[in-house]
Enzyme design. Structure first.
Site, short mmCIF file in Angstrom:
data_model
loop_
_atom_site.label_atom_id
_atom_site.label_comp_id
_atom_site.label_asym_id
_atom_site.label_seq_id
_atom_site.Cartn_x
_atom_site.Cartn_y
_atom_site.Cartn_z
N ASP A 45 26.63 52.65 76.19
CA ASP A 45 25.79 52.43 75.00
C ASP A 45 26.62 52.44 73.72
O ASP A 45 27.27 53.44 73.40
CB ASP A 45 24.72 53.51 74.91
CG ASP A 45 23.70 53.45 76.03
OD1 ASP A 45 23.82 52.56 76.90
OD2 ASP A 45 22.78 54.28 76.05
N GLU A 266 14.03 51.36 75.17
CA GLU A 266 15.26 52.04 74.78
C GLU A 266 15.94 51.37 73.59
O GLU A 266 15.78 50.18 73.33
CB GLU A 266 16.23 52.06 75.97
CG GLU A 266 15.67 52.84 77.16
CD GLU A 266 16.73 53.25 78.15
OE1 GLU A 266 17.05 54.45 78.19
OE2 GLU A 266 17.23 52.38 78.88
#
Length: 427
Positions: A45, A266
């Protein structure tokens, strides 16, 4: 208007039932890069350091990426258990130097998950997910939104560094009414994470977006007699700073609900263009409610204001997805404005794997689990936006992050994959 739980803007089942792969949203198959810029590390990420107004920060010729990071000695599936935020810097947006951990050992949580970073008049503000409790003997999955102040950037002959006497504090926890607490959760996973700093250009309000779940009691029936679907209750949460102070926040009702549709919205974030608000989230195929066939993909919604009536881009919400024969090759997409296009960075996940779910990875021999995990930045996607429509225009190389105003050197200049549609070098 698409409305869901409590009359809020919603991603409805009717819209999600239309999800499909098309020529306008499928990314090309990706090969590993010829040279891994993050040798020795798993990197996933990722997000850029941005100015307070949301633009990418450029500090004396440098730009900065932050990413969740672990040593690549770990099996890829174990990386989330030790994740820490590292930073990387570059003068050309293509070659990245490792700056090291963003924080010292005082960060909250037993590990840190995704967030955002903001650069304001020489100071760095960091927003992150504190997962678990520091010092816990057994890993827990309690999540709260944390912030850190006190970081400063130095640029000298040795490059760029981010240092400082960081002050960490909990900024937000779920209230149980607007946002589900962990002890209320009935779903497959629990979420209260991924803070993303945003200043609204229309009025200048200061906000944090985040991923959460909407409380749905067992006595409610929001999914037309389908109690299993009611356990899928993802939302895009938002908090406002009354004074603009990046350390003081008040919870407000969600921007978007996905009750009966999806459990995890997300890494929520916004791109604002000419008064139009584009809300982006990442989600997995396995977090869709029963009866809905979705993908690991970047999904998007559009409204005429921050609190507008968000509707799915392209009718179903799909902006960019992995091809059917490489369904898990990229994930965790983050979009930013680049003039006439939107550029999207993500990480290179599992490739050379076409199983029905990611659960099958754990059944592979350990050498194969390692070989099939990219653990680095994926090719940057080029997206065109036009009102309620989006279109994949092409790709740049792995991990290329141009600043607005810089020219693009695309792998694919024609909008569709060249040759066999693969990006990068051979395995």
């Amino acid at each position: 208007m698409l409305t869901g739980h409590d009359g809020r803007a919603a991603w409805t089942r009717a819209a999600a039932d239309r999800i499909e792969r098309t020529d306008d949203n499928v990314a090309p198959i990706v090969y590993p890069p010829a040279t891994d810029r993050f040798d020795g590390l798993h990197v996933w990420d990722t997000w850029p350091l941005r100015n307070r107004d949301g633009s990418l920060a450029e500090i004396e010729g440098h730009r900065v990426l932050c990413a969740l990071t672990s040593t690549d000695e770990l099996l890829p599936g174990k990386r989330h258990d030790v994740a820490a935020i590292y930073y990387f810097h570059s003068t050309d947006g293509a070659t990245w130097e490792h700056g090291g951990p963003l924080f010292d050992g005082d960060a909250l949580g037993s590990r840190q998950w995704a967030g955002s970073t903001m650069y304001d008049d020489g100071d760095v503000y960091a927003f992150y997910t504190a997962s678990g409790r520091r010092g816990e003997a057994e890993l827990t999955y309690t999540q709260r939104i944390a912030g850190a102040t006190g970081g400063t950037v130095t640029v000298d002959g040795g490059g760029l560094s981010i240092d400082g006497d960081w002050d960490h504090r909990t900024l937000l926890e779920p209230d149980g009414e607007l946002y589900e607490r962990e002890d209320q959760s009935r779903g497959m996973t629990y979420t209260f994470r991924d803070p993303w700093f945003f200043e609204d250009p229309d009025g200048g309000g200061t906000y944090l977006l985040f991923e959460a779940n909407t409380p749905v009691s067992e006595s409610e029936d929001p999914c037309d007699d389908d109690p299993a679907a009611a356990e899928f209750n993802g939302s895009v949460g938002i908090a406002r700073s009354p004074t603009g102070d990046p350390t003081a926040w008040e919870l407000e009702p969600p921007l978007l609900d996905a009750v009966c549709v999806n459990q995890e919205l997300e890494r929520p974030h916004l791109v604002v263009r000419d008064g139009t608000y584009y809300l982006f989230v990442s989600s997995h195929q396995h977090t869709f409610a029963p009866g809905i066939e979705g993908y690991d993909a970047l999904y998007g919604f559009v409204a005429d204001g921050l609190r507008g009536e968000y509707r799915p881009l392209n009718g179903d919400g799909v902006v960019a997805t992995n091809p059917a024969n490489a369904p898990f090759q990229s994930y965790s997409w983050t979009a930013y404005d680049h003039g006439e296009e939107v550029l999207v960075v993500s990480f290179f996940n599992y490739f050379d794997y076409a199983g029905e779910t990611l659960d099958g990875i754990a059944d592979l021999p350990e050498p194969e689990q390692r070989r099939r995990f990219g653990g680095t930045l994926a090719p940057t996607l080029r997206i065109g936006l036009d009102g309620d429509r989006s279109r994949l225009l092409g790709t740049l190389e792995h991990g290329v992050v141009p600043l607005p105003g810089e020219g693009l050197d695309p792998v694919d200049r024609g909008g569709r994959p060249r040759g066999d549609g693969r990006v990068g070098g051979p395995y």
